[in-house]
Design an enzyme around this catalytic site. Structure first.
Site, PDB file in Angstrom:
ATOM      1  N   SER A   1       1.963  -9.696  -0.918  1.00 33.68           N
ATOM      2  CA  SER A   1       1.601  -8.278  -0.818  1.00 33.68           C
ATOM      3  C   SER A   1       1.732  -7.699   0.585  1.00 33.68           C
ATOM      4  O   SER A   1       1.822  -6.480   0.742  1.00 33.68           O
ATOM      5  CB  SER A   1       0.179  -8.075  -1.336  1.00 33.68           C
ATOM      6  OG  SER A   1      -0.716  -8.956  -0.676  1.00 33.68           O
TER       7      SER A   1
ATOM      8  N   LYS B   1       0.803  -1.219   0.000  1.00 33.35           N
ATOM      9  CA  LYS B   1       0.000   0.000   0.000  1.00 33.35           C
ATOM     10  C   LYS B   1       0.843   1.279   0.000  1.00 33.35           C
ATOM     11  O   LYS B   1       0.439   2.295  -0.541  1.00 33.35           O
ATOM     12  CB  LYS B   1      -0.939   0.023   1.205  1.00 33.35           C
ATOM     13  CG  LYS B   1      -1.958  -1.100   1.256  1.00 33.35           C
ATOM     14  CD  LYS B   1      -3.068  -0.858   0.284  1.00 33.35           C
ATOM     15  CE  LYS B   1      -4.272  -1.767   0.404  1.00 33.35           C
ATOM     16  NZ  LYS B   1      -4.136  -3.086   0.960  1.00 33.35           N
TER      17      LYS B   1
ATOM     18  N   GLU C   1     -10.087   5.827   2.633  1.00 28.32           N
ATOM     19  CA  GLU C   1     -10.932   4.758   3.147  1.00 28.32           C
ATOM     20  C   GLU C   1     -10.006   3.603   3.482  1.00 28.32           C
ATOM     21  O   GLU C   1      -8.916   3.502   2.955  1.00 28.32           O
ATOM     22  CB  GLU C   1     -11.940   4.323   2.081  1.00 28.32           C
ATOM     23  CG  GLU C   1     -11.397   3.310   1.063  1.00 28.32           C
ATOM     24  CD  GLU C   1     -10.257   3.839   0.206  1.00 28.32           C
ATOM     25  OE1 GLU C   1     -10.154   5.066   0.032  1.00 28.32           O
ATOM     26  OE2 GLU C   1      -9.452   3.021  -0.295  1.00 28.32           O
TER      27      GLU C   1
HETATM   28  C1  LIG Z   1      -5.145  -4.176   0.810  1.00 27.05           C
HETATM   29  C2  LIG Z   1      -4.416  -5.419   0.623  1.00 27.05           C
HETATM   30  C3  LIG Z   1      -4.696  -6.267  -0.455  1.00 27.05           C
HETATM   31  C4  LIG Z   1      -5.830  -6.058  -1.407  1.00 27.05           C
HETATM   32  O1  LIG Z   1      -5.753  -4.869  -2.149  1.00 27.05           O
HETATM   33  P1  LIG Z   1      -5.375  -4.846  -3.675  1.00 27.05           P
HETATM   34  O2  LIG Z   1      -5.719  -3.457  -4.085  1.00 27.05           O
HETATM   35  O3  LIG Z   1      -6.204  -5.871  -4.368  1.00 27.05           O
HETATM   36  O4  LIG Z   1      -3.929  -5.121  -3.785  1.00 27.05           O
HETATM   37  C5  LIG Z   1      -3.893  -7.379  -0.628  1.00 27.05           C
HETATM   38  N1  LIG Z   1      -2.890  -7.667   0.222  1.00 27.05           N
HETATM   39  C6  LIG Z   1      -2.600  -6.880   1.272  1.00 27.05           C
HETATM   40  C7  LIG Z   1      -1.477  -7.253   2.166  1.00 27.05           C
HETATM   41  C8  LIG Z   1      -3.350  -5.733   1.505  1.00 27.05           C
HETATM   42  O5  LIG Z   1      -3.055  -4.970   2.559  1.00 27.05           O
END
Ligand SMILES: *Cc1c(COP(=O)(O)O)cnc(C)c1O
Length: 386
Positions: free
Chosen positions: A371, A84, A106
């Site tokens: 992620s 993020k 948000e």
């Molecule tokens: C917010 C989040 C996601 C999902 O958001 P995307 O916009 O689809 O990437 C995925 N993995 C993590 C660790 C997140 O914090």
């Protein structure tokens, strides 16, 4: 920048927001070509956020799958523990350039709220984050983090009290305060130009995968896998690879076994409009948004970015859905085999990647975008004694 991806995308918003979206589109067009802006973003990405992130060969996980090699793109190592920050930092610098003094955002899992709070503090903004009451209950530690970072967290008590209601509340705030305020949207969703803006800021993931794969094993991987909530880490992973032969797999949340839709907009939804954009949506015959469910708050969203809707239509990216229990299994494999606690969102991607690896030959390589890290999810995962 394209307003549309095939028939998808666009900007279905109240009249009052049109000038703000045009101002943002215009500012981004200039900023992305400005060497000074780019070098400032590059500098902070390196020294504040922690880029580049490593590409890690998961040797023991590969042995468990018994097929193709599994490599992990370690976005979990970034400041704040998720991808993020790539987007928040870019939009924060853009907002400063546009002369705004206030950021709103948000948040669902709280990860985007934390990223915005960090950037708000580091760049000197007044910051407010809208969060559904139910998400506040399931993501306490992130609420505490935001508050410590000087951000005001606003509880949203309307609708299902989750992410979709928080987005509506943030949009209402933006309409009222558009002169002073930048709406720092957290995923590749919403009206134009957000899906493109967020994709460009997250594409650093796929660009690094390209470069690091060539360096680590002398070629591109056979396949890249990422989880899809709104779709920002996935589009950032996929976009720089679209014109290559790399197979691309997006993984949605199927929710608890037996749930009719989970949060799988692309695999179980249909074309419709949500939050200013035409894409795939989980809605009933009357256009009412359905109740979604997923063990991971970050994937628990009834919509998805419009570029994914187009990539599904063209067939360039394949999308599948993985259940809560399967994601939990992948969480445990990664913890036990590699000493990494992943967030539950990328645990979905990891499960699908393991399934793919099993069917492939050992000379193939699969890159999974990890992620985020799992510290925020320990309560959801429950005890594990042995
Ligand atoms: C917010 C989040 C996601 C999902 O958001 P995307 O916009 O689809 O990437 C995925 N993995 C993590 C660790 C997140 O914090």
């Amino acid at each position: 920048m394209p307003r549309r991806y095939g028939p998808f995308g666009g900007a279905f918003v109240p009249e009052t927001l049109v000038p703000a979206l045009e101002e943002l589109d215009d500012a981004w067009r200039r900023a992305r070509r400005d060497p000074e802006f780019r070098s400032e973003l590059r500098r902070l990405s390196r020294t504040y956020a922690g880029r580049p992130t490593p590409l890690y060969f998961a040797r023991r996980l590969t042995r468990r799958a018994g097929g193709a090699e599994i490599w992990l793109k370690r976005e979990d190592l970034l400041h704040g523990g998720a991808h993020k920050i790539n987007n928040a930092l870019g939009q924060g610098l853009l907002a400063r350039r546009m002369g705004k003094r206030r950021l709103i955002a948000e948040t669902g899992a709280g990860q985007h709220g934390v990223a915005t709070a960090m950037v708000g503090a580091a760049l000197g903004f007044e910051t407010e984050v809208y969060m559904g009451e139910r998400d506040i209950e399931r993501q306490r530690p992130n609420v505490r983090r935001m508050e410590l970072l000087g951000t005001h967290v606003v509880a949203v008590r309307t609708g299902s009290r989750t992410l979709k209601d928080a987005i509506n509340a943030a949009l209402r705030d933006w309409i009222t305060n558009v002169r002073t305020t930048h709406y720092l949207l957290g995923s590749a969703v919403g009206p134009h130009p957000y899906p493109t803006l967020v994709r460009e800021l997250q594409s650093v993931i796929g660009e690094e995968i390209r470069r690091q794969s060539l360096h680590a094993f002398g070629r591109l991987p056979s396949m890249a896998v990422a989880c899809v909530g709104g779709g920002s880490n996935a589009i950032g992973t996929f976009h720089p690879l679209l014109s290559t032969p790399v197979e691309l797999l997006g993984v949605e949340a199927a929710g608890p076994r037996g749930h009719p839709v989970g949060a799988a907009s692309l695999t179980r939804g249909r074309p419709g409009i949500l939050h200013g954009s035409y894409s795939y949506v989980l809605e009933d015959g009357e256009g009412q948004i359905l109740d979604t469910a997923s063990i991971s708050a970050g994937l628990d969203y009834a919509g998805v970015g419009p570029e994914h809707a187009w990539l599904k239509t063209t067939g360039r990216v394949r999308y599948v859905a993985v259940h809560d229990g399967e994601a939990l299994a992948a969480f445990r494999w990664l913890a036990r085999d590699e000493g990494i606690l992943p967030a539950l969102e990328p645990a979905h991607a990891l499960y699908a990647a393991m399934r793919e690896a099993r069917r492939r030959r050992p000379n193939e390589r699969i890159v999974v975008t990890l992620s985020g890290r799992g510290d925020k999810d320990l309560e959801q995962v429950g005890g594990d004694r042995r």
